[in-house]
Design a protein around this motif. Structure first.
Motif, PDB file in Angstrom:
ATOM      1  N   GLN A  14      -3.438   4.325  -1.087  1.00 36.88           N
ATOM      2  CA  GLN A  14      -4.757   4.793  -0.589  1.00 36.88           C
ATOM      3  C   GLN A  14      -5.105   6.194  -0.824  1.00 36.88           C
ATOM      4  O   GLN A  14      -4.757   7.465  -1.303  1.00 36.88           O
ATOM      5  N   LEU A  15      -6.922   6.534  -0.761  1.00 30.39           N
ATOM      6  CA  LEU A  15      -7.340   7.092  -1.668  1.00 30.39           C
ATOM      7  C   LEU A  15      -7.597   7.950  -0.107  1.00 30.39           C
ATOM      8  O   LEU A  15      -7.885   7.775   0.716  1.00 30.39           O
ATOM      9  N   PRO A  16      -8.394   9.510  -0.844  1.00 32.64           N
ATOM     10  CA  PRO A  16      -8.892   9.742  -2.200  1.00 32.64           C
ATOM     11  C   PRO A  16      -7.775  10.356  -2.314  1.00 32.64           C
ATOM     12  O   PRO A  16      -6.418  10.555  -1.603  1.00 32.64           O
ATOM     13  N   TYR A  17      -6.967  10.781  -3.941  1.00 28.96           N
ATOM     14  CA  TYR A  17      -6.266  11.205  -4.196  1.00 28.96           C
ATOM     15  C   TYR A  17      -5.300  12.661  -4.092  1.00 28.96           C
ATOM     16  O   TYR A  17      -5.374  13.293  -4.054  1.00 28.96           O
ATOM     17  N   LEU A  18      -7.079  13.933  -3.832  1.00 22.41           N
ATOM     18  CA  LEU A  18      -6.954  15.042  -3.580  1.00 22.41           C
ATOM     19  C   LEU A  18      -6.995  14.996  -2.490  1.00 22.41           C
ATOM     20  O   LEU A  18      -7.281  14.351  -1.594  1.00 22.41           O
ATOM     21  N   ASN A  19      -6.004  15.863  -2.148  1.00 22.57           N
ATOM     22  CA  ASN A  19      -5.756  15.995  -0.405  1.00 22.57           C
ATOM     23  C   ASN A  19      -6.956  16.881   0.616  1.00 22.57           C
ATOM     24  O   ASN A  19      -6.766  17.215   1.675  1.00 22.57           O
ATOM     25  N   GLU A  20      -7.540  17.602  -0.671  1.00 26.16           N
ATOM     26  CA  GLU A  20      -8.158  18.908  -0.283  1.00 26.16           C
ATOM     27  C   GLU A  20      -9.369  19.107  -0.630  1.00 26.16           C
ATOM     28  O   GLU A  20      -9.207  18.852  -1.878  1.00 26.16           O
ATOM     29  N   LEU A  21     -10.013  19.822  -0.191  1.00 23.29           N
ATOM     30  CA  LEU A  21     -11.875  19.951  -0.115  1.00 23.29           C
ATOM     31  C   LEU A  21     -12.126  21.627   0.535  1.00 23.29           C
ATOM     32  O   LEU A  21     -11.964  21.594   1.284  1.00 23.29           O
ATOM     33  N   HIS A  22     -12.034  22.064  -1.111  1.00 25.51           N
ATOM     34  CA  HIS A  22     -13.128  23.771  -0.014  1.00 25.51           C
ATOM     35  C   HIS A  22     -14.714  23.512  -0.457  1.00 25.51           C
ATOM     36  O   HIS A  22     -14.939  22.769  -1.696  1.00 25.51           O
ATOM     37  N   TYR A  23     -15.524  24.023   0.421  1.00 28.39           N
ATOM     38  CA  TYR A  23     -16.175  24.442   0.653  1.00 28.39           C
ATOM     39  C   TYR A  23     -16.624  25.703   0.610  1.00 28.39           C
ATOM     40  O   TYR A  23     -16.983  26.559   1.987  1.00 28.39           O
ATOM     41  N   LYS A  24     -17.174  27.005  -0.405  1.00 30.70           N
ATOM     42  CA  LYS A  24     -16.684  28.036   0.100  1.00 30.70           C
ATOM     43  C   LYS A  24     -18.444  28.522  -0.346  1.00 30.70           C
ATOM     44  O   LYS A  24     -19.365  28.367  -0.802  1.00 30.70           O
ATOM     45  N   LEU A  25     -18.312  29.734   1.305  1.00 31.41           N
ATOM     46  CA  LEU A  25     -20.475  29.214   1.119  1.00 31.41           C
ATOM     47  C   LEU A  25     -20.824  31.173   0.993  1.00 31.41           C
ATOM     48  O   LEU A  25     -20.035  31.951   0.741  1.00 31.41           O
ATOM     49  N   SER A  26     -21.359  30.369  -0.447  1.00 34.57           N
ATOM     50  CA  SER A  26     -21.441  31.743  -1.185  1.00 34.57           C
ATOM     51  C   SER A  26     -23.244  31.412  -1.434  1.00 34.57           C
ATOM     52  O   SER A  26     -23.986  31.952  -0.635  1.00 34.57           O
ATOM     53  N   THR A  27     -23.669  31.258  -2.874  1.00 36.11           N
ATOM     54  CA  THR A  27     -25.000  31.257  -3.049  1.00 36.11           C
ATOM     55  C   THR A  27     -25.274  29.862  -4.320  1.00 36.11           C
ATOM     56  O   THR A  27     -23.876  29.737  -4.878  1.00 36.11           O
ATOM     57  N   TRP A  28     -25.889  29.653  -4.336  1.00 38.29           N
ATOM     58  CA  TRP A  28     -25.895  28.633  -5.601  1.00 38.29           C
ATOM     59  C   TRP A  28     -25.638  29.349  -7.080  1.00 38.29           C
ATOM     60  O   TRP A  28     -25.547  28.492  -7.748  1.00 38.29           O
ATOM     61  N   TYR A  60       0.875  -1.213  -0.193  1.00 38.49           N
ATOM     62  CA  TYR A  60      -0.425  -0.046  -0.007  1.00 38.49           C
ATOM     63  C   TYR A  60       1.307   1.058  -0.051  1.00 38.49           C
ATOM     64  O   TYR A  60       2.292   1.343   0.397  1.00 38.49           O
ATOM     65  N   HIS A  61       0.195   2.288  -0.682  1.00 35.68           N
ATOM     66  CA  HIS A  61       1.139   3.904  -0.746  1.00 35.68           C
ATOM     67  C   HIS A  61       0.163   4.428   0.541  1.00 35.68           C
ATOM     68  O   HIS A  61      -0.906   4.461  -0.280  1.00 35.68           O
ATOM     69  N   GLU A  62       1.110   6.107  -0.007  1.00 31.77           N
ATOM     70  CA  GLU A  62       0.314   7.307   0.682  1.00 31.77           C
ATOM     71  C   GLU A  62       1.101   8.665   0.227  1.00 31.77           C
ATOM     72  O   GLU A  62       1.870   8.183  -0.333  1.00 31.77           O
ATOM     73  N   PRO A  63       0.472   9.601   0.681  1.00 36.62           N
ATOM     74  CA  PRO A  63       1.822  10.261  -0.099  1.00 36.62           C
ATOM     75  C   PRO A  63       2.995  10.738   1.070  1.00 36.62           C
ATOM     76  O   PRO A  63       2.600  10.125   1.979  1.00 36.62           O
ATOM     77  N   ASP A  64       3.878  11.188   0.402  1.00 33.78           N
ATOM     78  CA  ASP A  64       5.257  10.994   0.864  1.00 33.78           C
ATOM     79  C   ASP A  64       5.314  11.554   1.654  1.00 33.78           C
ATOM     80  O   ASP A  64       5.661  11.212   3.042  1.00 33.78           O
ATOM     81  N   TRP A  65       4.338  12.861   2.011  1.00 29.41           N
ATOM     82  CA  TRP A  65       4.571  13.932   2.927  1.00 29.41           C
ATOM     83  C   TRP A  65       3.722  13.346   4.126  1.00 29.41           C
ATOM     84  O   TRP A  65       3.989  13.092   5.717  1.00 29.41           O
TER      85      TRP A  65
END
Ligand code: GLA
Ligand code: CA
Length: 696
Positions: free
Chosen positions: A320-334, A61-66
């Motif tokens: 190991q997933l996810p590939y994306l390290n981060e998710l943003h949820y900007k609080l604005s309007t639809w 198994y693998h993970e990000p190096d950091w």
């Protein structure tokens, strides 16, 4: 007959001229016209469930190096192989568009909702837009089913990695993934599932976010644990395979019992309100089974989520997933979600508000546009729902109660439906080949739709007025608005409140259209336009006369959220629920609808299912159950730097696209990665921690 009906209806002696005017009834319903052609883009590659994933141990198994360097090497985290289950979920490379991915980057979401808190289990919303979908994992999964061959359709395994039915079909034994852990490293076991079931779903004082109740899984259904990894369901009916869909988002996604249980009134001094509110948005690092954990919250600004170091899914190379390290949820309007996705400052949008279609299309047309935009089938639709509970649900006042009685009158519902000019309503949102008339019930262009079983009442104002008279309403004081009959609600003008979600322009446009179209009919509609959070609460609490609702998966896929199609339980319908005494007051045709839906849930036979949905559609549209307004296609807008976005993803079929694209296996190729991570090389910290993510 109408002359007699009128006389019997107590209209009394009328001038012959008005008798003549009123003898007309609404025109007989017709078969709806075929919608104008609109070709969905993106051909889907249909596969079987086993082509997507399997559960097995891999050699390495693998993970990000950091993560290895900053966390494992320093003793802050166990090695990745020890954080993973014995047999993790493995996504098959052959089912991905771009293959094995690389780590890094961020998906920048924009949402119009606001988080109430993290207690999803007790009914708190996180602001929608896929934020809860990314946090919560469920026993089964349905979003990705849009790509499953019709004859192999069944929910994907998820936290339940496999299951068997007993010979008599009354017992379902489910096996949970062994050794899967919450994002804080605590094992996920049947204790989590049983806390969810016993102390939330089955506690009448708790309403989980998406409204799971015992009836969501069938009358008389029981659940028990056998050891840490086996769940045993028993059902009254044999082989009700349909309930496997109820075990997906959002009705069987257990929360972390080790965190929630100590706050539950049964195990603490808390009230139910205190339990619900024990995890406000500021409470960070709530343990999740999803791929990302909330680590930062700034009111009206942003929620940031970082990768879950204990996530239990891998690719075929053992990454190991996810590939994306981060998710943003900007609080604005639809609406801003669409604008930002098209402009490239956001990454994802379900383009679902037709008011923005033309502009979005224009801007995405050029070759150097940052995002691609792909339209799917016409599966976004709105209905007007009359509150059919005359049993005290929502505790209406005298006027409200009188409106409920009217709502239950077939002539009244026929009057409303015939006074709606659907073509004009659709065109008020957007011109062009997008919108089409929607009589109500199942959407045209979906699997279970049957045109010949659909009764469409075309726009017919005169007929509508006649139906209103047949419902016993007339304008006694000549001000243009019909009055309640003397003795009901003081014989006042009929004023109806319409509950509207103010977070969406489309909801507001449609509501304005309803107000305008009811006026010439002689009904005054007053808008109760409130922000989404409050709308959800009022809708759940039955505090509305009518409401405009964007329909959900029960009317697109039909197999998902099926129990919401009818009042099969005291709280399963959106617009007809039990009063305080727990009793439903079903109309005769509703009893038939309930029967049809229950049969649909329990029959394993595909042909019979089709037949039953024809009956459903006929009962629904003949009786004008919900009043369909308009339906149209939606488009997925996604920044071009993302890889592994499946072809032809519908924005909402079995679930929203945030689930269907399988975000945990989406990645950004190294040469396209942006510098968007706000907390690079960090992982979530201790539950509740306000200090932000643990530093590397
Ligand atoms: C909101 C949005 C949808 C979708 C869902 C996900 O309802 O309007 O487009 O993002 O959230 O739950
Ligand atoms: Ca009047």
């Amino acid at each position: 007959m109408n002359r007699y009906a009128l006389a019997l209806g107590g209209a009394g002696l009328l001038l012959s001229v008005s008798v003549l005017a009123a003898t007309a009834q609404v025109k007989a319903p017709i078969t709806p016209p075929d919608p104008p052609k609109f070709d969905a883009q993106g051909k889907i590659d249909y596969v079987g469930v086993n082509d997507i994933l399997e559960f097995k141990a891999l050699p390495e198994y693998h993970e990000p190096d950091w993560v290895t360097k900053n966390f494992v090497a320093t003793g802050k985290l166990p090695a990745v192989k020890d954080r993973l289950p014995k047999e993790p979920m493995v996504y098959k490379k052959s089912n991905t568009v771009d293959g094995i991915g690389v780590y890094g980057d961020t998906m920048r979401h924009v949402i119009g909702g606001r988080p109430e808190g993290w207690n999803y289990t007790a009914g708190q919303s996180q602001g929608w837009g896929g934020i809860d979908i990314g946090l919560s994992e469920c026993l089964t999964r349905t979003g990705p089913l849009f790509q499953i061959k019709v004859d192999e359709l069944q929910p994907l395994p998820n936290l339940a990695k496999s299951w068997e039915w007993s010979e008599d079909g009354h017992t379902l034994t489910m096996h949970l993934v062994e050794g899967a852990k919450w994002s804080d490293g605590v094992p996920f076991t049947t204790a989590d599932a049983m806390f969810y079931w016993n102390d939330n779903v089955n506690d009448p004082n708790v309403t989980p976010l998406n409204g799971a109740t015992p009836a969501s899984f069938g009358e008389g259904t029981t659940l028990k644990a056998d050891g840490d990894y086996t769940l045993i369901w028993t059902f009254k009916e044999a082989f009700p395979k349909q309930y496997l869909y109820q075990m997906a988002y959002g009705t069987f996604c257990p929360g972390p019992a080790h965190i929630l249980k100590p706050q539950h009134p049964k195990y603490s001094k808390n009230t139910y309100e205190q339990y619900k509110n024990a995890f406000p948005p500021e409470y960070l690092n709530i343990p999740v089974m999803g791929a990302w954990v909330p680590v930062e919250y700034r009111p009206d600004d942003i929620i940031v989520m970082r990768r879950n170091p204990y996530y239990w899914k891998v690719d075929e190379a053992g990454n190991q997933l996810p590939y994306l390290n981060e998710l943003h949820y900007k609080l604005s309007t639809w609406a801003d979600r669409d604008v930002q996705a098209v402009a490239g400052s956001g990454d994802f949008a379900n383009l679902e508000q037709p008011e923005g279609f033309v502009e979005a299309l224009k801007r995405s047309a050029s070759a150097d546009a940052p995002a691609r935009l792909e339209f799917g089938p016409r599966i976004i639709g709105y209905s007007l729902y009359p509150n059919l509970s005359a049993n005290g649900w929502g505790e209406p006042d005298e006027r409200g109660q009188a409106v409920r009685e009217l709502n239950r009158n077939e002539h009244f519902r026929k009057a409303i439906t015939s006074a709606v000019d659907r073509k004009r309503l659709g065109e008020s949102l957007v011109k062009g080949p997008f919108t089409t008339i929607y009589p109500g019930g199942i959407y045209s262009g979906t699997t279970y739709y049957d045109k010949d079983s659909t009764a469409y009442y075309p726009f017919d104002l005169e007929g509508a007025k006649a139906e209103l008279a047949l419902a016993g309403l007339k304008d006694t004081d000549g001000d243009g608005i019909v009055n309640f009959p003397a003795g009901t609600a003081g014989g006042k003008n009929v004023e109806v409140t319409l509950l509207v979600n103010a977070d969406y322009q489309t909801d507001k446009s449609l509501a304005d259209g309803i107000v305008a179209m009811m006026e010439p009919l002689g009904i005054r509609v007053l808008l109760n336009q409130v922000e989404g959070k409050q709308r959800d609460a009022l809708a759940q609490g039955g505090q509305f006369d009518w409401m405009v609702l964007r329909n959900q998966e029960e009317l697109t896929s039909v197999v998902q959220k099926t129990v919401n199609l009818a009042p099969v339980g005291p709280k399963t319908s959106w617009f007809h629920r039990a009063g305080k005494d727990g009793q439903l007051d079903l109309l005769p045709f509703e009893t038939e609808i309930v029967d049809v839906v229950n049969k649909f849930i329990t029959t394993p036979d595909a042909t019979e299912k089709k037949e039953l949905m024809k009956q459903f559609q006929k009962l629904y549209t003949d009786n004008v159950y919900g009043i369909g307004l308009t339906q149209y296609p939606g488009a997925l807008i996604i920044n071009k730097r993302f890889a592994n976005i499946p072809k032809g993803v519908p924005i909402n079929l079995f679930n929203w696209a945030e689930d269907s694209i399988i975000r945990e296996r989406v990645f950004v190729p190294a040469d396209k990665q942006g510098k968007y991570e706000l907390f690079p090389e960090t992982l979530p910290g201790a539950p509740g921690g306000k200090e932000g993510p643990a530093k590397g």
